[in-house]
Scaffold this motif. Structure first.
Motif, short mmCIF file in Angstrom:
data_model
loop_
_atom_site.label_atom_id
_atom_site.label_comp_id
_atom_site.label_asym_id
_atom_site.label_seq_id
_atom_site.Cartn_x
_atom_site.Cartn_y
_atom_site.Cartn_z
N PRO A 165 0.84 -1.22 0.00
CA PRO A 165 0.00 0.00 0.00
C PRO A 165 0.87 1.26 0.00
O PRO A 165 2.00 1.26 0.49
CB PRO A 165 -0.81 -0.12 1.29
N LEU A 166 0.31 2.32 -0.55
CA LEU A 166 1.01 3.61 -0.62
C LEU A 166 0.19 4.65 0.14
O LEU A 166 -1.03 4.74 -0.03
CB LEU A 166 1.19 4.05 -2.07
N THR A 167 0.85 5.44 0.95
CA THR A 167 0.20 6.55 1.66
C THR A 167 1.14 7.74 1.63
O THR A 167 2.26 7.66 2.15
CB THR A 167 -0.13 6.18 3.12
N LEU A 168 0.69 8.83 1.01
CA LEU A 168 1.52 10.02 0.87
C LEU A 168 0.73 11.24 1.31
O LEU A 168 -0.29 11.57 0.71
CB LEU A 168 1.97 10.19 -0.58
N PRO A 169 1.19 11.94 2.37
CA PRO A 169 0.47 13.15 2.81
C PRO A 169 0.71 14.31 1.86
O PRO A 169 1.82 14.51 1.35
CB PRO A 169 1.06 13.43 4.19
N ILE A 170 -0.33 15.09 1.61
CA ILE A 170 -0.25 16.26 0.73
C ILE A 170 -0.91 17.43 1.46
O ILE A 170 -2.00 17.28 2.03
CB ILE A 170 -0.95 16.00 -0.61
N HIS A 171 -0.25 18.60 1.44
CA HIS A 171 -0.75 19.77 2.15
C HIS A 171 -0.78 20.98 1.22
O HIS A 171 0.11 21.16 0.39
CB HIS A 171 0.13 20.10 3.35
#
Length: 367
Positions: A165-171
């Motif tokens: 799985p991939l999880t990338l925070p974006i702000h």
């Protein structure tokens, strides 16, 4: 392989966008706007004052900002994920060549949003900041919207794991204070004359009469089923204007909101009581500021023998679906307008709405 989100919107947050002053020139080159995470000057300094005063020192730095070096981003080569935060939208582009392990583009999610567009090289997200289940909060004087770019692979078959799985925070960061510049603006006022007619509020009245159209004295009694005549009247009207009775209903009390009521006229001038078998309730004559109609005397079961009639009236220039006087012709089986074409009464069995333009004024009266 690392994934880097390049937040283009925030890289230049607070930047003045170019040089401030040109050498050997009396003119200043000011930015189009200036963003700041907190107020640059006190808000009270922008309030009008009744007399002249020197420009406060606090405003000078805002009107003539100090030149700041333009910031730049060091080149790091193509990025796997690029983000642009617009005024009210977020744009995300994912380079499929750099995320080859995650092969199915439709398993990517930006928060709760699906991919907007896919081509052989890139996949795109284009959504509003308030969508996709993002969170907003104030951090360091800035409004920050937070999202998660994720990839959820299907459950593994057997003992081998092919994709993780991939999880990338974006702000997305936004300064809360915005100062805009308008240099050399000089308003030009073009005088115009506007004419508007003024009229006093119209008066309306509803009078109970006998068959000779003579007002009856207070306390006059009527026999059940006997015709009661009414004259609706308004003040002086303009040429072409006419009075209309939009609605009338009877109650046993003075309270117009009484639940015990009988509708006589409804739907903007439809004599509903004229549909009743054996009814003699009709609009009788109309024109100008006077409208006459009759109603069969009635009683409410087991309540007071005194009746109150509550009516709403209006004035209009034209007969229309919402300005009419319609009786039901039992022999012809149709609604007919007292003075105009029967077509304006076609809505009496449904809901009448304003299908034509026209000026009208309304009032409520009781008797």
């Amino acid at each position: 392989m690392s994934l880097v989100a390049c937040l283009l919107w925030t890289v230049f947050s607070g930047s003045l966008g170019g040089p401030v002053q040109v050498t050997n020139s009396p003119f200043y080159h000011l930015p189009m706007f200036l963003d700041a995470p907190e107020p640059v000057v006190a808000q009270e300094l922008f309030l009008p004052v009744p007399h002249r005063r020197p420009v406060p020192a606090g405003i000078t730095s805002l009107l003539l900002p100090v030149k700041r070096p333009q910031q730049s981003v060091q080149g790091t080569g193509p990025r796997a994920v690029e983000v642009f935060c617009g005024g009210d939208q977020i744009f995300v582009r994912v380079d499929r060549f750099q995320v080859r392990s995650w092969t199915n583009p439709y398993l990517f999610r930006l928060g709760t949003c699906r991919v907007s567009k896919v081509n052989p090289r890139f996949l795109y997200f284009h959504d509003r900041l308030t969508e996709c289940g993002g969170e907003s909060q104030i951090v360091g004087g800035q409004l920050v919207y937070s999202f998660t770019l994720s990839y959820t692979p299907p459950p593994p078959q057997g003992f081998a794991i092919r994709v993780i799985p991939l999880t990338l925070p974006i702000h997305c960061h936004y300064n809360r204070f915005h100062y805009s510049y308008k240099v050399g603006f000089r308003p030009q006022v073009q005088p115009k004359t506007f004419l508007k007619s003024t009229r006093s509020k119209l008066s309306f009245s509803l009078t109970v009469c006998n068959e000779h159209w003579e007002p009856v004295p207070e306390g006059q009694e009527f026999v059940l089923g006997e015709l009661v005549y009414f004259i609706a009247q308004s003040g002086v009207l303009l040429a072409g204007e006419s009075l209309y009775v939009d609605s009338c209903y009877a109650t046993s009390t003075k309270d117009p909101d009484s639940q015990l009521r009988v509708d006589i006229i409804t739907n903007y001038g439809c004599m509903t009581d004229s549909r009743r078998e054996g009814s003699s309730s009709y609009f009788l004559s109309a024109g100008g500021a006077v409208l006459k109609f009759s109603v069969d005397a009635l009683l409410f079961r087991a309540v007071s023998q005194v009746l109150y009639l509550h009516c709403s009236m209006s004035v209009s220039l034209t007969t229309s679906h919402v300005s009419k006087s319609c009786n039901y012709n039992t022999a012809a089986g149709r609604w007919e307008e007292l003075e105009a074409s029967p077509s304006v009464c076609s809505c009496c069995d449904s809901t009448c709405t304003d299908g034509q333009d026209g000026e009208f004024r309304t009032s409520n009266v009781e008797n």
